[in-house]
Design an enzyme around this catalytic site. Sequence first.
Site, PDB file in Angstrom:
ATOM      1  N   ASP A   1      45.294  73.354   4.409  1.00 27.54           N
ATOM      2  CA  ASP A   1      46.148  71.914   4.336  1.00 27.54           C
ATOM      3  C   ASP A   1      45.895  71.507   2.690  1.00 27.54           C
ATOM      4  OD1 ASP A   1      47.683  71.872   7.049  1.00 27.54           O
ATOM      5  OD2 ASP A   1      45.028  71.198   7.686  1.00 27.54           O
TER       6      ASP A   1
ATOM      7  N   ASP B   1      53.461  70.816   8.133  1.00 25.36           N
ATOM      8  CA  ASP B   1      53.334  69.963   8.836  1.00 25.36           C
ATOM      9  C   ASP B   1      54.020  68.629   8.637  1.00 25.36           C
ATOM     10  OD1 ASP B   1      51.104  71.206   9.909  1.00 25.36           O
ATOM     11  OD2 ASP B   1      49.637  70.290   8.600  1.00 25.36           O
TER      12      ASP B   1
END
Length: 173
Positions: A133, A152
């Site tokens: 991330d 995401d």
Amino acid sequence: MATKKKPAFVSAPASRANSLMPWLGLAFIVILLDQLSKITITTLFMHGEEKTITGFFNLVLAYNEGAAFSFLSNQGGWQRYLFTAIALGAVGFILYLLRRHAGQRLFCWALALIMGGALGNVIDRLAYGHVIDFLDFHWEGFGHFPAFNIADSAITIGAILFIFDELRRVNKQ
């Protein structure tokens, strides 16, 4: 008076494989953008390193061993296989739905984005044991939203499109 015969290529129905190609192509683009962005961030940043971009957005290299919002991230590793299996099961179901509803454009856009995002994160889980991330949004006084990535984002946009498509379908009835 003789009728003109249509060429065979005009009247032949499109095969199911051909009707899947645009959606598989969209999913592939999501995977490609996701993986290229993750390769770039891991090349430029050390784990935990952060760079301020604006007053509400940072780039940060974070590893997520769990699911959304780091759910189950401290469970010893079994969750990696569980989330991979769930994602692969979802991809199988999405492929079934894409074949069955290939003509419903918004629905298929939503499914292709979700599939591409799911596979982007599966690649991370299998290759690294965690999801990479790096997008970090925050607001003064409210703290930081959990870091996320392109995969995401695609899943979120796909879910929003899915809900919009379903609401539109319900309102037509």
